[in-house]
Design a protein around this motif. Structure first.
Motif, PDB file in Angstrom:
ATOM      1  N   SER A  35       2.102   5.463  12.073  1.00 26.03           N
ATOM      2  CA  SER A  35       3.068   6.902  11.980  1.00 26.03           C
ATOM      3  C   SER A  35       4.318   6.214  12.430  1.00 26.03           C
ATOM      4  O   SER A  35       4.675   5.479  13.489  1.00 26.03           O
ATOM      5  N   ILE A  36       5.363   6.468  11.641  1.00 27.55           N
ATOM      6  CA  ILE A  36       6.601   6.057  11.990  1.00 27.55           C
ATOM      7  C   ILE A  36       8.046   7.198  11.475  1.00 27.55           C
ATOM      8  O   ILE A  36       7.675   7.966  10.614  1.00 27.55           O
ATOM      9  N   ASN A  37       8.719   7.494  12.565  1.00 27.13           N
ATOM     10  CA  ASN A  37       9.774   8.531  12.418  1.00 27.13           C
ATOM     11  C   ASN A  37      11.100   7.639  12.309  1.00 27.13           C
ATOM     12  O   ASN A  37      11.220   6.491  13.131  1.00 27.13           O
ATOM     13  N   TYR A  38      11.874   8.232  11.377  1.00 23.79           N
ATOM     14  CA  TYR A  38      13.449   7.715  11.213  1.00 23.79           C
ATOM     15  C   TYR A  38      14.464   9.038  11.568  1.00 23.79           C
ATOM     16  O   TYR A  38      13.893   9.891  11.994  1.00 23.79           O
ATOM     17  N   GLY A  39      15.588   8.761  11.358  1.00 27.60           N
ATOM     18  CA  GLY A  39      16.476   9.614  11.554  1.00 27.60           C
ATOM     19  C   GLY A  39      16.365  10.942  10.747  1.00 27.60           C
ATOM     20  O   GLY A  39      16.981  12.028  11.124  1.00 27.60           O
ATOM     21  N   THR A  40      15.768  10.870   9.587  1.00 23.26           N
ATOM     22  CA  THR A  40      15.900  11.996   8.685  1.00 23.26           C
ATOM     23  C   THR A  40      14.370  12.435   8.526  1.00 23.26           C
ATOM     24  O   THR A  40      14.113  13.288   7.610  1.00 23.26           O
ATOM     25  N   GLY A  41      13.382  11.844   8.992  1.00 25.76           N
ATOM     26  CA  GLY A  41      12.035  12.282   9.010  1.00 25.76           C
ATOM     27  C   GLY A  41      11.060  11.043   9.231  1.00 25.76           C
ATOM     28  O   GLY A  41      11.422  10.092   9.737  1.00 25.76           O
ATOM     29  N   GLY A  42       9.806  11.154   8.695  1.00 29.57           N
ATOM     30  CA  GLY A  42       9.091  10.000   9.144  1.00 29.57           C
ATOM     31  C   GLY A  42       7.847   9.770   7.785  1.00 29.57           C
ATOM     32  O   GLY A  42       7.715  10.448   6.957  1.00 29.57           O
ATOM     33  N   MET A  43       6.802   9.142   8.283  1.00 30.14           N
ATOM     34  CA  MET A  43       5.753   8.869   7.428  1.00 30.14           C
ATOM     35  C   MET A  43       4.465   8.579   8.257  1.00 30.14           C
ATOM     36  O   MET A  43       4.559   8.194   9.234  1.00 30.14           O
ATOM     37  N   THR A  44       3.241   8.780   7.681  1.00 31.30           N
ATOM     38  CA  THR A  44       2.159   8.454   8.102  1.00 31.30           C
ATOM     39  C   THR A  44       1.258   7.894   7.118  1.00 31.30           C
ATOM     40  O   THR A  44       1.314   8.114   5.841  1.00 31.30           O
ATOM     41  N   GLY A  45       0.309   7.005   7.483  1.00 29.48           N
ATOM     42  CA  GLY A  45      -0.440   6.374   6.530  1.00 29.48           C
ATOM     43  C   GLY A  45      -1.460   5.293   7.219  1.00 29.48           C
ATOM     44  O   GLY A  45      -1.859   5.572   8.472  1.00 29.48           O
ATOM     45  N   PHE A  46      -1.716   4.232   6.694  1.00 28.38           N
ATOM     46  CA  PHE A  46      -2.506   3.107   7.098  1.00 28.38           C
ATOM     47  C   PHE A  46      -1.892   1.884   6.760  1.00 28.38           C
ATOM     48  O   PHE A  46      -1.116   1.590   6.082  1.00 28.38           O
ATOM     49  N   LEU A  47      -2.612   0.673   7.628  1.00 32.05           N
ATOM     50  CA  LEU A  47      -2.024  -0.722   7.380  1.00 32.05           C
ATOM     51  C   LEU A  47      -3.167  -1.512   6.452  1.00 32.05           C
ATOM     52  O   LEU A  47      -4.291  -1.152   6.433  1.00 32.05           O
ATOM     53  N   GLY A  48      -2.344  -2.455   5.728  1.00 30.38           N
ATOM     54  CA  GLY A  48      -3.211  -3.260   4.891  1.00 30.38           C
ATOM     55  C   GLY A  48      -2.415  -4.887   5.116  1.00 30.38           C
ATOM     56  O   GLY A  48      -1.502  -4.895   5.765  1.00 30.38           O
ATOM     57  N   GLY A  49      -2.952  -5.750   4.428  1.00 31.99           N
ATOM     58  CA  GLY A  49      -2.448  -6.894   4.259  1.00 31.99           C
ATOM     59  C   GLY A  49      -2.469  -7.624   2.712  1.00 31.99           C
ATOM     60  O   GLY A  49      -3.678  -7.221   2.264  1.00 31.99           O
ATOM     61  N   ASP A  50      -1.365  -8.139   2.582  1.00 29.84           N
ATOM     62  CA  ASP A  50      -1.235  -8.681   1.180  1.00 29.84           C
ATOM     63  C   ASP A  50      -0.109  -9.734   1.274  1.00 29.84           C
ATOM     64  O   ASP A  50       0.578  -9.781   2.168  1.00 29.84           O
ATOM     65  N   THR A  51      -0.044 -10.225   0.175  1.00 34.73           N
ATOM     66  CA  THR A  51       1.225 -11.055  -0.185  1.00 34.73           C
ATOM     67  C   THR A  51       2.526 -10.167  -0.546  1.00 34.73           C
ATOM     68  O   THR A  51       2.534  -9.598  -1.527  1.00 34.73           O
ATOM     69  N   VAL A  52       3.521 -10.698   0.148  1.00 29.47           N
ATOM     70  CA  VAL A  52       4.816  -9.692  -0.270  1.00 29.47           C
ATOM     71  C   VAL A  52       5.784 -10.936  -0.564  1.00 29.47           C
ATOM     72  O   VAL A  52       6.105 -11.913   0.099  1.00 29.47           O
ATOM     73  N   GLU A  53       6.546 -10.684  -1.744  1.00 29.45           N
ATOM     74  CA  GLU A  53       7.576 -11.655  -2.091  1.00 29.45           C
ATOM     75  C   GLU A  53       8.956 -10.853  -1.853  1.00 29.45           C
ATOM     76  O   GLU A  53       8.946  -9.726  -2.498  1.00 29.45           O
ATOM     77  N   VAL A  54       9.754 -11.971  -1.318  1.00 27.25           N
ATOM     78  CA  VAL A  54      11.244 -11.233  -0.809  1.00 27.25           C
ATOM     79  C   VAL A  54      12.050 -12.228  -1.295  1.00 27.25           C
ATOM     80  O   VAL A  54      11.932 -13.617  -0.925  1.00 27.25           O
ATOM     81  N   GLY A  55      12.885 -12.236  -2.082  1.00 27.46           N
ATOM     82  CA  GLY A  55      13.902 -13.207  -2.617  1.00 27.46           C
ATOM     83  C   GLY A  55      13.298 -14.293  -3.062  1.00 27.46           C
ATOM     84  O   GLY A  55      13.950 -15.359  -2.747  1.00 27.46           O
ATOM     85  N   GLY A  56      12.056 -14.388  -3.802  1.00 31.38           N
ATOM     86  CA  GLY A  56      11.701 -15.526  -4.177  1.00 31.38           C
ATOM     87  C   GLY A  56      10.581 -16.134  -3.493  1.00 31.38           C
ATOM     88  O   GLY A  56       9.755 -17.158  -3.452  1.00 31.38           O
ATOM     89  N   ALA A  57      10.713 -15.578  -2.053  1.00 29.28           N
ATOM     90  CA  ALA A  57       9.652 -16.324  -0.993  1.00 29.28           C
ATOM     91  C   ALA A  57       8.251 -15.557  -0.696  1.00 29.28           C
ATOM     92  O   ALA A  57       8.530 -14.206  -0.636  1.00 29.28           O
ATOM     93  N   ALA A  58       7.178 -16.093  -1.115  1.00 30.85           N
ATOM     94  CA  ALA A  58       5.869 -15.564  -0.991  1.00 30.85           C
ATOM     95  C   ALA A  58       5.337 -15.553   0.399  1.00 30.85           C
ATOM     96  O   ALA A  58       4.882 -16.640   0.920  1.00 30.85           O
ATOM     97  N   VAL A  59       5.405 -14.175   1.054  1.00 31.57           N
ATOM     98  CA  VAL A  59       4.865 -14.166   2.541  1.00 31.57           C
ATOM     99  C   VAL A  59       3.525 -13.774   2.392  1.00 31.57           C
ATOM    100  O   VAL A  59       3.000 -12.987   1.925  1.00 31.57           O
ATOM    101  N   LYS A  60       2.498 -14.608   2.828  1.00 29.18           N
ATOM    102  CA  LYS A  60       0.973 -14.722   2.837  1.00 29.18           C
ATOM    103  C   LYS A  60       0.603 -13.678   3.773  1.00 29.18           C
ATOM    104  O   LYS A  60       1.004 -14.056   5.286  1.00 29.18           O
ATOM    105  N   GLY A  61      -0.445 -12.838   3.630  1.00 31.93           N
ATOM    106  CA  GLY A  61      -1.116 -12.161   4.794  1.00 31.93           C
ATOM    107  C   GLY A  61      -0.103 -11.266   5.519  1.00 31.93           C
ATOM    108  O   GLY A  61      -0.427 -10.985   6.654  1.00 31.93           O
ATOM    109  N   GLN A  62       0.864 -10.633   4.883  1.00 26.17           N
ATOM    110  CA  GLN A  62       1.938  -9.834   5.587  1.00 26.17           C
ATOM    111  C   GLN A  62       1.064  -8.446   5.683  1.00 26.17           C
ATOM    112  O   GLN A  62       0.669  -7.913   4.944  1.00 26.17           O
ATOM    113  N   VAL A  63       1.014  -7.764   6.997  1.00 24.15           N
ATOM    114  CA  VAL A  63       0.536  -6.609   7.381  1.00 24.15           C
ATOM    115  C   VAL A  63       1.681  -5.734   7.004  1.00 24.15           C
ATOM    116  O   VAL A  63       2.768  -5.799   7.388  1.00 24.15           O
TER     117      VAL A  63
END
Length: 375
Positions: free
Chosen positions: A126-154
């Protein structure tokens, strides 16, 4: 530190290791709502409270004058998402296939069962920001950012989202602040990029350009000297939570109008305005000849912008000046000063209005921020 960084950046071998994320400035949600005649109603129902959030290269788009976002991918095979690169928060999250909120309807959703590398996590989020928030659950996977593959990112996968996301182009948010403020103590994406040796330095930098959709970018692993001129001023952090520093004063025409005696400020790419305590912002707005409208915005005359004074923010003994041409936000029918009220909390947010004028370098190891005049 600065000299060594410049030498390293001059190396062709190092340049190949930098991960750049170009940032695009496009049609904002505000413009889309105005075209439909819905902007005034939306502002009344969803007043912006930026202080509430304090509970390699890729393009970013300016959305609703609130944030810049870029494209990442998650999973194997990759599923693509646009995310706000936010130095004022620490978690990565995107909408999930299980999201039941209307805000998720027009955004890309992540389907865990389509990724061979996804790992389930039974923790809630659960996260709150200046204009509202979100709820959900966590998981892990590979995240690619700018060509870099981040393994096991939660990462977070939303199941509910407040309505503020309905009108935003970005699908989710990628936080770039410290793990100390991450929900569920999740290791942030950039921390994992450093740990997995995907970047040459524990440094990232942000350049926010003007209307050129191809000009803005985030660089992971260093800085791009083509985007700034002159010397870099290094400012030590006062807290490794947000990118928080001590501010000495806020001045207009050489006179202190706010932050008298010093205050705290954060460098925040996830906030469009420069935000301060209500009393200080009212003092500043009065000095600029602005009047507060019904939405709490500092309205100014479009005809007087050229004669309006500069505003100077003193950080670590160095002055950083913002001209009226940079802090006045002009639309087709109004002009407003880019300063927002933050309530009684004694914390300033130097958001995109400030960062567009000053290239920002975030050094996670040395725990300081470098600022230089944007080129």
């Amino acid at each position: 530190m600065m000299k060594g960084l410049v030498v390293l950046l001059a190396s062709a071998a190092l340049a190949q290791c930098l991960h750049k994320v170009p940032l695009m400035k496009g049609k904002t949600a505000r413009d889309a709502l105005k075209e439909k005649g819905l902007w005034e109603e939306y502002r009344k129902k969803h007043p912006y409270n930026p202080m509430a959030k304090f509970s390699r290269s890729e393009s970013l788009t300016n959305d609703a004058d609130l944030s810049y976002y870029g494209t990442i991918s998650i999973g194997s095979p990759p599923q693509h998402f646009t995310v706000i690169f936010d130095t004022g928060s620490s978690n990565l999250w995107v909408p999930s296939a299980f999201c039941s909120s209307k805000a998720c309807d027009d955004h890309n959703k992540f389907y865990p069962w389509l990724s061979s590398t996804f790992e389930w996590d039974n923790r809630r989020l659960s996260i709150n920001y200046g204009t509202g928030g979100m709820t959900g659950f966590l998981g892990g996977d590979t995240v690619e950012v700018g060509g870099a593959a981040v393994k096991g990112q939660v990462l977070g996968l939303s199941q509910t989202e407040d309505s503020f996301m309905t009108y935003m182009s970005a699908d989710g948010i990628l936080g770039l602040a410290f793990q100390s403020i991450a929900a569920d103590n999740v290791v942030p994406v950039f921390d994992n990029m450093v740990r997995q040796h995907l970047v040459p330095l524990p440094v990232f930098s942000v350049y926010l350009g003007g209307t050129d959709v191809q000009s803005s970018e985030v660089v992971f692993g260093g800085a791009d000297p083509n985007h700034y001129v002159g010397e870099i001023t290094w400012i030590p952090l006062t807290s490794a939570t947000y990118w928080q520093v001590k501010m000495d004063s806020v001045k207009v025409a050489g006179q202190t109008v706010a932050c008298s005696g010093g205050c705290q400020a954060i460098i925040d790419t996830g906030t469009s305005l420069i935000v301060g305590p209500t009393a200080d912002i009212d003092s500043l707005s009065s000095r600029l000849g602005a009047s507060t409208n019904q939405f709490g915005e500092a309205a100014v005359s479009c005809q007087k912008v050229r004669s309006m004074p500069e505003v100077t923010f003193s950080l670590h003994g160095r002055d950083f000046t913002i001209p009226a041409s940079a802090y006045v936000l002009q639309s087709s029918d109004e002009c407003t000063a880019g300063f927002g009220r933050g309530g009684s909390q004694q914390l300033w947010i130097l958001g995109d209005v400030f960062i567009r004028e000053y290239y920002a370098i975030f050094d996670a190891a040395a725990k300081h921020v470098g600022l230089a005049k944007s080129a």
